[in-house]
Motif scaffolding. Structure first.
Motif, PDB file in Angstrom:
ATOM      1  N   UNK A  52       0.836  -1.208   0.000  1.00  0.00           N
ATOM      2  CA  UNK A  52       0.000   0.000   0.000  1.00  0.00           C
ATOM      3  C   UNK A  52       0.869   1.256   0.000  1.00  0.00           C
ATOM      4  N   UNK A  53       1.894   1.282   0.849  1.00  0.00           N
ATOM      5  CA  UNK A  53       2.736   2.474   0.951  1.00  0.00           C
ATOM      6  C   UNK A  53       3.610   2.660  -0.290  1.00  0.00           C
ATOM      7  N   UNK A  54       4.017   1.553  -0.924  1.00  0.00           N
ATOM      8  CA  UNK A  54       4.819   1.673  -2.148  1.00  0.00           C
ATOM      9  C   UNK A  54       3.968   2.206  -3.292  1.00  0.00           C
ATOM     10  N   UNK A  55       2.748   1.696  -3.430  1.00  0.00           N
ATOM     11  CA  UNK A  55       1.877   2.151  -4.524  1.00  0.00           C
ATOM     12  C   UNK A  55       1.568   3.641  -4.412  1.00  0.00           C
ATOM     13  N   UNK A  56       1.463   4.155  -3.202  1.00  0.00           N
ATOM     14  CA  UNK A  56       1.165   5.580  -3.030  1.00  0.00           C
ATOM     15  C   UNK A  56       2.268   6.474  -3.571  1.00  0.00           C
ATOM     16  N   UNK A  57       3.480   5.935  -3.750  1.00  0.00           N
ATOM     17  CA  UNK A  57       4.612   6.753  -4.203  1.00  0.00           C
ATOM     18  C   UNK A  57       4.991   6.517  -5.665  1.00  0.00           C
ATOM     19  N   UNK A  58       4.409   5.510  -6.332  1.00  0.00           N
ATOM     20  CA  UNK A  58       4.868   5.190  -7.691  1.00  0.00           C
ATOM     21  C   UNK A  58       3.758   5.257  -8.735  1.00  0.00           C
ATOM     22  N   UNK A  59       2.491   5.266  -8.347  1.00  0.00           N
ATOM     23  CA  UNK A  59       1.411   5.180  -9.338  1.00  0.00           C
ATOM     24  C   UNK A  59       1.289   6.481 -10.131  1.00  0.00           C
ATOM     25  N   UNK A  60       1.094   6.380 -11.444  1.00  0.00           N
ATOM     26  CA  UNK A  60       0.900   7.602 -12.248  1.00  0.00           C
ATOM     27  C   UNK A  60      -0.393   8.323 -11.903  1.00  0.00           C
ATOM     28  N   UNK A  93      -4.702  -0.480  -8.285  1.00  0.00           N
ATOM     29  CA  UNK A  93      -4.270  -1.053  -9.567  1.00  0.00           C
ATOM     30  C   UNK A  93      -5.376  -0.956 -10.604  1.00  0.00           C
ATOM     31  N   UNK A  94      -6.611  -1.201 -10.188  1.00  0.00           N
ATOM     32  CA  UNK A  94      -7.738  -1.091 -11.124  1.00  0.00           C
ATOM     33  C   UNK A  94      -7.921   0.351 -11.587  1.00  0.00           C
ATOM     34  N   UNK A 130       7.325  -2.141 -10.528  1.00  0.00           N
ATOM     35  CA  UNK A 130       8.018  -0.867 -10.315  1.00  0.00           C
ATOM     36  C   UNK A 130       9.102  -0.639 -11.370  1.00  0.00           C
ATOM     37  N   UNK A 131       9.783  -1.696 -11.772  1.00  0.00           N
ATOM     38  CA  UNK A 131      10.782  -1.551 -12.833  1.00  0.00           C
ATOM     39  C   UNK A 131      10.129  -1.167 -14.158  1.00  0.00           C
ATOM     40  N   UNK A 132       8.971  -1.769 -14.464  1.00  0.00           N
ATOM     41  CA  UNK A 132       8.278  -1.425 -15.703  1.00  0.00           C
ATOM     42  C   UNK A 132       7.816   0.027 -15.688  1.00  0.00           C
ATOM     43  N   UNK A 135      10.832   2.208 -16.450  1.00  0.00           N
ATOM     44  CA  UNK A 135      11.210   2.156 -17.866  1.00  0.00           C
ATOM     45  C   UNK A 135      10.222   2.920 -18.743  1.00  0.00           C
ATOM     46  N   UNK A 136       8.963   2.989 -18.343  1.00  0.00           N
ATOM     47  CA  UNK A 136       7.969   3.719 -19.147  1.00  0.00           C
ATOM     48  C   UNK A 136       8.148   5.224 -19.063  1.00  0.00           C
ATOM     49  N   UNK A 137       8.833   5.712 -18.047  1.00  0.00           N
ATOM     50  CA  UNK A 137       9.060   7.150 -17.910  1.00  0.00           C
ATOM     51  C   UNK A 137       7.923   7.903 -17.256  1.00  0.00           C
ATOM     52  N   UNK A 138       6.910   7.207 -16.740  1.00  0.00           N
ATOM     53  CA  UNK A 138       5.788   7.878 -16.087  1.00  0.00           C
ATOM     54  C   UNK A 138       6.151   8.203 -14.652  1.00  0.00           C
ATOM     55  N   UNK A 139       5.962   9.473 -14.293  1.00  0.00           N
ATOM     56  CA  UNK A 139       6.251   9.908 -12.939  1.00  0.00           C
ATOM     57  C   UNK A 139       4.997   9.792 -12.074  1.00  0.00           C
ATOM     58  N   UNK A 140       5.158   9.706 -10.755  1.00  0.00           N
ATOM     59  CA  UNK A 140       3.983   9.650  -9.882  1.00  0.00           C
ATOM     60  C   UNK A 140       3.094  10.874 -10.034  1.00  0.00           C
ATOM     61  N   UNK A 141       1.821  10.663 -10.266  1.00  0.00           N
ATOM     62  CA  UNK A 141       0.864  11.750 -10.466  1.00  0.00           C
ATOM     63  C   UNK A 141       0.793  12.282 -11.871  1.00  0.00           C
ATOM     64  N   UNK A 142       1.675  11.834 -12.776  1.00  0.00           N
ATOM     65  CA  UNK A 142       1.678  12.346 -14.144  1.00  0.00           C
ATOM     66  C   UNK A 142       0.447  11.895 -14.914  1.00  0.00           C
ATOM     67  N   UNK A 143      -0.029  10.710 -14.630  1.00  0.00           N
ATOM     68  CA  UNK A 143      -1.201  10.193 -15.335  1.00  0.00           C
ATOM     69  C   UNK A 143      -2.432  11.026 -15.083  1.00  0.00           C
ATOM     70  N   UNK A 144      -2.605  11.518 -13.846  1.00  0.00           N
ATOM     71  CA  UNK A 144      -3.766  12.353 -13.537  1.00  0.00           C
ATOM     72  C   UNK A 144      -3.718  13.656 -14.321  1.00  0.00           C
ATOM     73  N   UNK A 145      -2.530  14.249 -14.439  1.00  0.00           N
ATOM     74  CA  UNK A 145      -2.435  15.499 -15.205  1.00  0.00           C
ATOM     75  C   UNK A 145      -2.750  15.261 -16.674  1.00  0.00           C
ATOM     76  N   UNK A 146      -2.283  14.125 -17.234  1.00  0.00           N
ATOM     77  CA  UNK A 146      -2.588  13.824 -18.631  1.00  0.00           C
ATOM     78  C   UNK A 146      -4.069  13.596 -18.840  1.00  0.00           C
TER      79      UNK A 146
END
Length: 323
Positions: A52-60, A93-94, A130-132, A135-146
């Motif tokens: 839970x704590x890891x996902x909060x820091x890496x999800x786009x 994840x969903x 996390x490695x994928x 490699x994709x170049x997506x930063x945390x929170x970047x997906x929400x801005x897009x």
């Protein structure tokens, strides 16, 4: 959003490397202010706290409940608290469009029990995930801005298309409006005057004055006011009735409050968590009952067993008390 992200579990890494990685990746402080203890062995990951704590820091696309001090259970000392943590992981994840691993969907019971193989498989998948992401170049929170930017562009395009299809509205000048009002008022006066002159004298109601003579002026005024009174009162009454009906339908007195979808979802999650917690304690009470009853129902008691039997009977009375 991450449907095309290819996650390869890190099966080549050793257990020591994976444990070192998860301790480095996990924040040391939870949202509720509690310290997160380091992991010494793979089985300790069964609580779901680290994921839970890891996902909060890496999800786009950020998922707000992952940072909630009440939703994240740290420490997760009971099974129902671990279930709540795994539910947050699956929802996050969903929300990001990530295909959940099979071990998280099909082997959750083994994860909760601390099965080594299941917890190792989930840890390997998280390391590959996390490695994928890196490699994709997506930063945390970047997906929400897009997502917000694309939604804003779609809204602008829709507004432009509607403005092009809509015909121009003709402008009305104040002079033309005044002329129209004056002409309509004049025609209304003419119709009223014409109606009065056409009515026969015998049909008109008259009012007799004190002196005994007929007062035609008073007759005309009384007739006009009596005819206008119900017309002016009818729309007002109808408007009040419609206003009361509308307020009662939308959320006035006697109606049930309308709940937002997000509030409904949070309420259903709280109910499911409370049901799990209730079942957990019921199972504990059932285990205590099964341990106590054989001793409490003993008929032949020796002097050495007297104290134990007395204690068992006291616990039984507490379990079966109605208050």
């Amino acid at each position: 959003m991450l449907q095309e992200l290819e996650v390869v579990p890190s099966v080549a890494l050793s257990r020591a490397d994976l444990i070192q990685w998860v301790n480095t990746k996990t924040p040391q402080t939870a949202p509720n202010g509690n310290n997160v203890p380091p992991i010494r062995k793979v089985e300790q990951l069964c609580s779901g706290v680290n994921y839970v704590l890891i996902l909060a820091t890496v999800l786009p696309v950020t998922y707000a409940p992952l940072s909630s001090s009440t939703r994240v259970k740290v420490p997760a000392n009971h099974e129902f608290e671990s279930v709540a943590n795994y539910k947050l992981v699956q929802d996050a994840l969903h929300r990001n469009g990530v295909l959940k691993p099979d071990v998280l969907v099909n082997e959750q019971a083994k994860l909760l029990k601390g099965n080594f193989q299941s917890n190792l498989a989930l840890l390997q998948w998280f390391h590959g995930f996390c490695e994928a992401l890196e490699e994709s170049g997506l930063e945390p929170g970047q997906g929400r801005r897009q997502m917000e930017g694309s939604a804003r562009e779609d809204t602008d395009e829709l507004a432009d298309s509607r403005s092009k299809k809509r015909p121009p509205t003709p402008k009305r000048t104040s002079t033309g409006t005044a002329k129209m009002r004056s002409s309509s008022a004049g025609s209304a006066r003419a119709g009223t005057t014409r109606g009065r002159s056409d009515d026969p004298p015998a049909a008109r109601p008259t009012v007799r004055s004190r002196s005994g003579t007929l007062n035609n002026t008073t007759t005309t005024t009384t007739t006009t006011s009596a005819a206008k009174a119900p017309r002016s009162a009818t729309p007002t009454t109808r408007t009040k009735t419609l206003t009361r009906a509308h307020s009662a339908t939308v959320g006035g007195r006697g109606s049930s409050p309308v709940m937002a979808p997000s509030a409904k979802k949070e309420t259903s999650e709280d109910v499911s968590r409370l049901l799990l917690e209730k079942q957990f304690y019921y199972d504990k009470l059932r285990m205590i009952e099964n341990l106590v009853l054989p001793v409490a129902t003993k008929e032949t008691v020796t002097a050495e067993e007297q104290a134990l039997v007395s204690l068992a009977r006291s616990v039984r009375d507490v379990l079966y008390a109605n208050n």
